[in-house]
Design a protein around this motif. Structure first.
Motif, short mmCIF file in Angstrom:
data_model
loop_
_atom_site.label_atom_id
_atom_site.label_comp_id
_atom_site.label_asym_id
_atom_site.label_seq_id
_atom_site.Cartn_x
_atom_site.Cartn_y
_atom_site.Cartn_z
N LEU A 20 -63.49 6.70 -27.60
CA LEU A 20 -63.31 5.34 -28.09
C LEU A 20 -64.00 4.37 -27.13
O LEU A 20 -63.67 4.31 -25.94
N THR A 22 -64.53 0.59 -26.24
CA THR A 22 -63.90 -0.71 -26.44
C THR A 22 -64.62 -1.72 -25.56
O THR A 22 -64.80 -1.49 -24.36
N LYS A 32 -64.42 -2.25 -31.22
CA LYS A 32 -64.06 -0.86 -30.98
C LYS A 32 -64.91 0.03 -31.86
O LYS A 32 -65.14 -0.26 -33.03
N PRO A 92 -61.42 0.91 -35.28
CA PRO A 92 -62.75 1.23 -34.73
C PRO A 92 -63.73 1.65 -35.82
O PRO A 92 -63.35 2.33 -36.78
#
Length: 162
Positions: A20, A22, A32, A92
């Motif tokens: 992930l 960010t 995201k 995301p």
């Protein structure tokens, strides 16, 4: 979307088997994006300005000596800003392609894009790229994806992925 970056975090998620990404900006925008194993294989060389398939230069990377006045400290714990705005949505996006922008400009850009919709635009600014590579290498090691990424495309032997 292209803005200054205040905070950046790359963290492997066991459940999703993805990394992930960010990003938070000084204006409280939070973006995201999921990075898959397949995407890592095209992202790593691209962060060096190389074509992911041929490993031949696609863009002239900025001269490191010219841009050493700012050093990114992206190792701090990520804190989501108060009252965040999510220009790409709260969930995301899944990155699937990338392309180089402003290839002949003093500061080339890399567009990280989902299959459809808006993506994330990154300046290939050497101190930022090094910080991003460091966090990406750590996340990949935690993923244990057993990738064989050539050190010539930015990963030191200590980050060699077996």
């Amino acid at each position: 979307m292209s803005q200054a970056i205040k905070q950046l975090e790359l963290r492997y998620n066991n459940t999703e088997d993805r990394i992930l990404l960010t990003i938070a900006t000084p204006t409280h925008h939070v973006m995201k994006a999921w990075i898959t194993r397949r995407y890592v294989k095209i992202l790593v060389p691209a962060l060096q300005g190389l074509n992911p398939e041929t490993l031949k230069p696609m863009v002239e990377m900025p001269d490191k000596a010219e841009h050493e006045d700012h050093d990114y400290n992206l190792d701090d714990e990520f804190n989501e800003p108060d009252n965040p705005h999510y220009p790409l949505g709260k969930e995301p996006i899944v990155l699937s392609s990338l392309r180089f922008m402003k290839q002949d400009a003093p500061m080339p850009r890399l567009a990280l894009e989902p299959k459809s919709g808006s993506g994330i635009m990154l300046n290939l600014y050497p101190p930022f790229v090094r910080a991003l590579q460091s966090q990406l290498a750590n996340a990949i090691l935690k993923a244990d994806w057993q990738l064989d990424l050539d050190p010539m495309v930015g990963f030191a032997s200590s980050h060699r992925l077996q």
